[in-house]
Scaffold this active site. Structure first.
Site, short mmCIF file in Angstrom:
data_model
loop_
_atom_site.label_atom_id
_atom_site.label_comp_id
_atom_site.label_asym_id
_atom_site.label_seq_id
_atom_site.Cartn_x
_atom_site.Cartn_y
_atom_site.Cartn_z
CE1 TYR A 1 -28.13 98.73 -16.04
CE2 TYR A 1 -25.60 98.31 -16.00
CZ TYR A 1 -26.76 98.55 -15.24
OH TYR A 1 -26.97 98.58 -13.95
CB THR B 1 -24.12 100.34 -12.26
OG1 THR B 1 -23.08 99.60 -12.52
CG2 THR B 1 -24.62 101.19 -13.39
CG ASP B 2 -18.98 99.38 -11.10
OD1 ASP B 2 -19.79 98.79 -11.71
OD2 ASP B 2 -18.00 98.55 -10.46
CD GLU B 3 -21.97 97.25 -15.76
OE1 GLU B 3 -22.08 97.50 -17.17
OE2 GLU B 3 -22.42 96.35 -14.95
CE LYS C 1 -28.91 102.48 -12.96
NZ LYS C 1 -29.81 102.42 -12.11
P1 NAD Z 1 -33.10 93.44 -11.36
O1 NAD Z 1 -33.00 93.59 -12.79
O2 NAD Z 1 -32.88 92.30 -10.65
O3 NAD Z 1 -34.19 94.35 -10.87
C1 NAD Z 1 -35.07 95.43 -11.40
C2 NAD Z 1 -36.40 95.59 -10.84
O4 NAD Z 1 -36.72 96.55 -11.44
C3 NAD Z 1 -37.41 94.30 -11.20
O5 NAD Z 1 -38.03 94.16 -10.16
C4 NAD Z 1 -38.17 94.90 -12.17
O6 NAD Z 1 -39.45 94.35 -12.32
C5 NAD Z 1 -38.25 96.46 -11.78
N1 NAD Z 1 -38.54 97.32 -13.10
C6 NAD Z 1 -38.15 97.34 -14.09
N2 NAD Z 1 -38.36 98.05 -14.99
C7 NAD Z 1 -39.53 98.84 -14.36
C8 NAD Z 1 -40.60 99.80 -14.59
N3 NAD Z 1 -40.41 100.26 -15.67
N4 NAD Z 1 -41.17 100.25 -13.37
C9 NAD Z 1 -41.28 99.62 -12.37
N5 NAD Z 1 -40.27 98.57 -11.97
C10 NAD Z 1 -39.54 98.18 -13.03
O7 NAD Z 1 -31.88 94.62 -11.16
P2 NAD Z 1 -31.01 94.70 -9.90
O8 NAD Z 1 -29.83 94.05 -10.21
O9 NAD Z 1 -31.77 94.35 -8.56
O10 NAD Z 1 -30.54 96.32 -9.90
C11 NAD Z 1 -31.25 97.09 -9.22
C12 NAD Z 1 -30.60 98.52 -9.38
O11 NAD Z 1 -29.16 98.46 -8.72
C13 NAD Z 1 -30.41 99.03 -10.76
O12 NAD Z 1 -30.88 100.26 -11.00
C14 NAD Z 1 -29.08 98.68 -11.15
O13 NAD Z 1 -28.94 99.52 -12.24
C15 NAD Z 1 -28.35 98.82 -10.02
N6 NAD Z 1 -27.16 98.18 -9.72
C16 NAD Z 1 -27.20 96.83 -10.09
C17 NAD Z 1 -25.92 96.14 -9.73
C18 NAD Z 1 -25.54 94.48 -10.01
O14 NAD Z 1 -24.66 93.92 -9.64
N7 NAD Z 1 -26.92 93.96 -10.09
C19 NAD Z 1 -24.56 96.74 -9.25
C20 NAD Z 1 -24.74 98.14 -9.05
C21 NAD Z 1 -25.87 98.85 -9.50
#
Ligand code: NAD
Length: 360
Positions: free
Chosen positions: A167, A133-135, A171
């Site tokens: 969080y 993430t950009d965070e 990350k």
């Molecule tokens: P999300 O919370 O919707 O999904 C996370 C998924 O990971 C879920 O399906 C969950 O069941 C699974 N999970 C959690 N713990 C686990 C474990 N211990 N073992 C196996 N699976 C596990 O998250 P998201 O919004 O889809 O984000 C996905 C990734 O992208 C993350 O790494 C997040 O940091 C990154 N990200 C998110 C955003 C955003 O805006 N949502 C932006 C940039 C980066």
């Protein structure tokens, strides 16, 4: 090629899986623990695809990871599994440390062992793509704080890390682990850091779906502080396309920033959603004369970052990627998706999906 996607039942992971199944010939192994945020119903195509396998596995479980690697023989790994909600990380950071740090470490070790034993050609083509993430960069000055004529800075791939929340700190730590595994052990890793995503199948605790669903129900629309915090928004399907490009064409050891060039104040996002709903659902719940009237300002989140903004020019320059959706087209599609897919979100909100999954 066979791509192992961790967290493929989550918001972004499911968009990646849908994109691979719809637009490529690759096979997918979706490895997901199915926490509260995971939902296999976000991948309707998977029911009919011979190129899809689901493995319910925790990334902290090294024995299960070894089994999956050995049985499934993936060529590429896209690592999205994470605890992802900032507010939850403030209330209970333990799960974030466990999954985001210990889980990423456990996955890196399993991947390293598997990769080291691959035959030379497959070993050379293997990639471990860590999705972040950009965070991790902390926050940037707000336009209200910058003097006139002064350029507003953006996050680039070389911006120093300064995470603010449990969080983003977890990350940031996972990003460092991934880079160290590349530098120390030669594991072919790539890292991407992306801005805020929005779009279909987003768990209703996040800002955009929360506002849409509360508005439809005539409930208050909570906005932190004065709503002046700025986020840089990207439509999730544009992100999914970027990620598949990076894992198949990106350079080993390199970081790519991904963003939508859409800086918006939180309050502006809520106003846009209210205006779209006024146009699409003019018949409002009883007692509501305008969706905007439901906006309620609530106590600010502790440590709330004031502004994020991504310089994604490297993605354009080196991988010819650009977002296809503008903020306006993407938000309209998103609101329409929630209007057309009541079944999906009602089952999530009522806890029916989890109950069915657990056979209760
Ligand atoms: P999300 O919370 O919707 O999904 C996370 C998924 O990971 C879920 O399906 C969950 O069941 C699974 N999970 C959690 N713990 C686990 C474990 N211990 N073992 C196996 N699976 C596990 O998250 P998201 O919004 O889809 O984000 C996905 C990734 O992208 C993350 O790494 C997040 O940091 C990154 N990200 C998110 C955003 C955003 O805006 N949502 C932006 C940039 C980066």
């Amino acid at each position: 090629m066979k791509i192992l996607v961790t967290g493929g039942a989550g918001f972004i992971g499911s968009a990646v899986v849908r994109h691979i199944l719809e637009n490529t010939d690759h096979s997918v192994v979706n490895l997901d623990k199915l926490t509260y945020a995971g939902n296999t119903e976000s991948i309707p195509l998977s029911l009919h695809s011979a190129r899809y396998v689901f493995e319910q596995v925790d990334i902290c479980d090294s024995v299960e990871l070894d089994r999956v690697f050995s049985e499934q023989q993936p060529d590429l790994i896209m690592h999205l599994a994470a605890e992802s909600h900032v507010d939850r990380s403030i209330d209970g950071p333990g799960e974030f440390i466990q999954t985001n740090l210990v889980g990423t470490y456990t996955l890196l070790e399993a991947a390293r062992k598997y990769w080291a034993a691959l035959p030379d050609t497959r070993k050379a083509a293997f990639r471990f793509h860590h999705i972040s993430t950009d965070e991790v960069y902390g926050d940037l000055p707000h336009p209200d704080e910058v003097s006139e004529g002064e350029a507003l800075p953006l996050f680039t791939e070389t911006t120093s890390y300064a995470p603010s929340s449990p969080y983003s700190a977890s990350k940031a730590g996972s990003d460092h682990l991934v880079r160290a595994w590349q530098r120390t052990y030669g594991l072919p890793t790539i890292v991407t850091n992306c801005s805020n995503n929005y779009g279909p199948y987003h768990f209703p605790e996040k800002l955009v779906p929360h506002i849409i669903l509360n508005a439809l129900a005539g409930k208050p629309l909570p906005v932190y502080g004065d709503g002046s915090q700025i986020r840089d928004w990207l439509y999730v399907e544009d992100h999914a396309r970027a990620l598949v490009k990076v894992v198949t064409q990106g350079e080993v050891g390199v970081t790519y920033n991904i963003g939508g060039h859409n800086e918006k104040r939180n309050l502006e996002v809520v106003h846009i959603l209210c205006d779209l709903l006024e146009a699409l659902v003019p018949e409002k719940p009883a007692g509501v004369s305008a969706y905007r009237d439901l906006i309620t300002f609530v106590k600010d989140r502790p440590g709330h970052d004031v502004r994020y903004a991504i310089d994604a020019s490297k993605m354009t320059r080196e991988l010819a990627w650009n977002p296809e959706e503008t903020f306006e087209t993407g938000m309209k599609k998103t609101v329409q998706w929630y209007l057309d897919n009541k079944d999906w979100w009602q089952r999530v909100l009522n806890g029916e999906y989890q109950l069915d999954r657990l056979g209760k």
